[in-house]
Every structure is written in C-alpha cells, then in structure tokens.
Design an enzyme around this catalytic site. Structure first.
Site, PDB file in Angstrom:
ATOM      1  N   THR A 133       2.928  -3.862  -9.021  1.00  0.00           N
ATOM      2  CA  THR A 133       4.131  -4.230  -8.290  1.00  0.00           C
ATOM      3  C   THR A 133       5.302  -4.314  -9.247  1.00  0.00           C
ATOM      4  O   THR A 133       5.111  -4.631 -10.415  1.00  0.00           O
ATOM      5  CB  THR A 133       3.938  -5.627  -7.669  1.00  0.00           C
ATOM      6  OG1 THR A 133       2.710  -5.662  -6.950  1.00  0.00           O
ATOM      7  CG2 THR A 133       5.077  -5.990  -6.734  1.00  0.00           C
ATOM      8  N   ASP A 165      -0.725  -9.440  -2.327  1.00  0.00           N
ATOM      9  CA  ASP A 165       0.042 -10.648  -2.592  1.00  0.00           C
ATOM     10  C   ASP A 165       1.550 -10.456  -2.519  1.00  0.00           C
ATOM     11  O   ASP A 165       2.298 -11.405  -2.291  1.00  0.00           O
ATOM     12  CB  ASP A 165      -0.312 -11.185  -3.976  1.00  0.00           C
ATOM     13  CG  ASP A 165       0.152 -10.250  -5.097  1.00  0.00           C
ATOM     14  OD1 ASP A 165      -0.268  -9.079  -5.091  1.00  0.00           O
ATOM     15  OD2 ASP A 165       0.930 -10.677  -5.963  1.00  0.00           O
ATOM     16  N   THR A 171       1.968  -9.871 -10.657  1.00  0.00           N
ATOM     17  CA  THR A 171       1.525  -8.486 -10.518  1.00  0.00           C
ATOM     18  C   THR A 171       0.051  -8.420 -10.866  1.00  0.00           C
ATOM     19  O   THR A 171      -0.437  -9.185 -11.712  1.00  0.00           O
ATOM     20  CB  THR A 171       2.339  -7.547 -11.438  1.00  0.00           C
ATOM     21  OG1 THR A 171       1.914  -6.203 -11.244  1.00  0.00           O
ATOM     22  CG2 THR A 171       2.161  -7.909 -12.904  1.00  0.00           C
ATOM     23  N   ASP A 220      -4.130  -7.783  -9.309  1.00  0.00           N
ATOM     24  CA  ASP A 220      -5.089  -7.671  -8.210  1.00  0.00           C
ATOM     25  C   ASP A 220      -4.678  -8.624  -7.090  1.00  0.00           C
ATOM     26  O   ASP A 220      -5.059  -9.790  -7.053  1.00  0.00           O
ATOM     27  CB  ASP A 220      -6.487  -8.003  -8.717  1.00  0.00           C
ATOM     28  CG  ASP A 220      -7.565  -7.713  -7.681  1.00  0.00           C
ATOM     29  OD1 ASP A 220      -7.219  -7.602  -6.484  1.00  0.00           O
ATOM     30  OD2 ASP A 220      -8.737  -7.589  -8.060  1.00  0.00           O
TER      31      ASP A 220
END
Length: 363
Positions: free
Chosen positions: A219, A250, A270, A272
């Site tokens: 991200t 997330d 950022t 998993d």
C-alpha cells in the site's frame, strides 16, 4: 504548622506555574520545527514530492489537497504494481481498488473498498468524506457513487495484469488464500468446496503458507501535516495479488491502514492486511503516542503485538507525532524504506530505512 500548610503549597504551585509557562513558551520554537511534513510508506518518492509541492504552493498549503495529489501520483504511476490500476488481479483476473482518507481535526473518514472500473480511488474516497455522512462504500455501489460524482468508468486491467493472472492459472493457482477446502488448494485451482473440520487434523486446520512481500501486496500510506498542525492520513492499494474476489484488507479500515488525530499524531501501515486489520496497528500506535511513547516505540509496540500471534507476519508501520517527530517499525523483512520530507519549502524528499527487529522488545 499552620504557616507550613499555607506556605508550602503556595510555593509548590508557583514553581509548577513557572515550569508550565516556560514549557509552553518554548513549544512553538522547539516542537514545531519539523513542520510541515509529508511521509509515506516505501520508496515512493514521486508521491511524496507531488504532495510536498502542493503543500508549499501557497502560505498554509492545503494538507488534504497535498495528500490526494500524493496518493493519486502513485495510482497513476502504478507504484510497484501494488497501487492503482493494472496490478494485483484477483482469482478472476480483475483488479479492484481500496482507499481511505482521514481528517485528524474531526475524526471524519471517507473510504472505498473493492472499487471497480474507477482509477481514481483516493479521490473517490475524498468524495465519500466530503459529500456523504458515511464512512465506507464498497464494490459496484461505490463505483456507481463515483459515476454520480463525475468519475468515468474504465477497465483497470492491463496486458501485464492479465499475464500475471494467466501465469498464476497455469501454475495451478499457486499460491492462493484458501484453507480447509477440496480439491486440495495447494495443488489445484477451484472451484472449491468446504471440508468439515471434524475430518481435518490439527496441522491442516492451522495451515498458513501464503508468503507475502512488497511485490505481492502492499500500500501507499501517507501522512501530511501542514504548518498549523492539521493532519490528514490516507491509503491507496489494489490489494492482495490473487485474492479471493470480494476480499478487503486493512487499507480502507480505520485504525488498521491509517489513523490520524490532530491532538496526538498519525500512523499508516503496509503489509499483510488480512493479519494487520485484526490488530488495528495504526490506532494502537496513535494511542501509544497519547500514552507518552515516542513514535519509534509506539510503532514497535504495535508491530510486535502482531508478531506475538503471527511470527511469520510481514509488515511495516510509520508513525508521526503532531510536532513532526517520526519513527517506524517493521517485522518479517530485512529493512523497511519510507519517504520523508519536512521543514521549509526548499527541502527534498529523502528515503530512510528502518532495520527490522528480530525479537519482541516491547511486549
């Protein structure tokens, strides 16, 4: 005794008042030296520079405009293939987008998840923030909302994303995110059907083999603080590569992908996302700042809490207090790069690295 009871408290109160006054008078000089500030996850320097330019275009530059321009730059550039269109196809070969914007002055949030056929995810999230009373819109309905706001539908697929999907299919859909189904997801593509838990042994139930990394799903998380201490935090991503259609990580979840509070600071995450969203690391880090921890310790505490339950977890967190002091933490990788620029308008974006801790130090 009577004299002591009157005198000593009076002296103490006067002494405390002098300390408080001195501290308050020093605050604008020493604590705000690092503002304004733009910081984001990874080496996305172009995004940082774009946000910095907008922030310094005029006196008291607009932090929200800067954040949107920074994240939009990454969407246009398809940063690392993990942000914007043309990346991270799901099991059906489709790319969908997630994004969020949070206003630290009033805790208002605009977010989209599973956005289809609209390239400007962070801008659509801004429209949710500014033109609705909602927090999160999802899927086709989010795309319909975007159309009403003037955005144009177009394919998010590219030749590259289609090739990624075809190669994955040719590799028997490996790796994937399925558990406790048949046919065996470690060897075959679906469609899958569930296996009853009473026929599984303990090892099967707890299988967790999908290894993630920077190139698989990540991200851009960005924090912008203007000269007046206004904080915005935002995220944009195309999610996890080969995800089960409908999966949301997330990034658009408040407290997981990002969190901001003008009174305290902000954090962006950022990594998993399926794991991170279970622990709300951005919120935990900001609350760590509220409790008096430094940004570095607040970040480390939040990440190590996750690692305690998921030793193989991989992710990073950037944390900034309201004065512009910053820190980062990471697990599951050798080092975590992030981009930062602060101070006067002549400053340039630089990349700093956080070397990951190998053991929980703050549990």
């Amino acid at each position: 005794m009577q004299r002591n009871n009157i005198l000593y408290p009076g002296i103490l109160l006067s002494f405390l008042a002098l300390i408080t006054a001195a501290s308050e008078s020093a605050t604008p000089i020493t604590k705000n030296r690092s503002l304004p500030l733009v910081i984001n996850t990874w080496e996305f320097t172009e995004a940082n520079s774009a946000a910095w330019f907008v922030l310094n275009q005029q006196p008291g530059g607009n932090a929200l405009d800067a954040l949107i321009e920074g994240c939009t730059t990454c969407e246009r550039l398809q940063c690392d293939g993990t942000v914007g269109y043309g990346g991270s196809p799901d099991e059906n070969g489709e790319t969908t987008l997630d994004a969020m914007v949070m206003d630290g002055s009033n805790m208002n949030i605009g977010a989209v998840a599973g956005l289809k056929q609209i390239k400007d995810a962070i801008s659509v999230a801004r429209h949710v923030l500014e033109h609705t009373k909602h927090t999160l819109l999802v899927g086709d309905a989010a795309s319909n909302f975007a159309e009403k706001m003037g955005f144009r539908r177009e394919t998010l697929a590219t030749n590259n994303s289609i090739d990624i999907w075809k190669t994955w299919r040719q590799n028997r859909c490996q790796p994937n995110y399925w558990l406790n189904v048949y046919p065996d997801p470690t060897k075959n593509c679906g469609p899958y059907k569930p296996i009853s838990f009473d026929v599984l042994d303990n090892e099967d139930v707890h299988r967790y083999e999908y290894q993630i990394g920077r190139w698989n799903h990540d991200t851009i998380g960005m924090i912008v603080i203007d000269r007046n201490g206004q904080i915005y935090a935002g995220t944009s991503t195309n999610g996890a590569k080969h995800k089960i259609p409908g999966r949301v990580g997330d990034s658009p979840i408040p407290g997981a992908g990002a969190y901001a509070d003008n009174e305290i600071g902000a954090a962006v995450a950022t990594g998993d996302g399926d794991i991170m969203m279970r622990f709300l690391p951005a919120l935990v880090a900001v609350e760590g700042l509220r409790a008096g921890r430094t940004p570095a310790v607040a970040a480390e505490t939040a990440m190590q809490r996750i690692k305690r339950y998921y030793p193989d977890f991989s992710g990073g967190l950037v944390v900034v207090d309201r004065f512009g002091n910053y820190g980062a933490a990471c697990v599951g990788m050798l080092k975590f790069p992030y981009s930062i620029v602060s101070g006067d308008a002549t400053q340039k974006t630089r990349v700093e690295y956080k070397y990951c801790e190998t053991s929980p130090s703050f549990l």
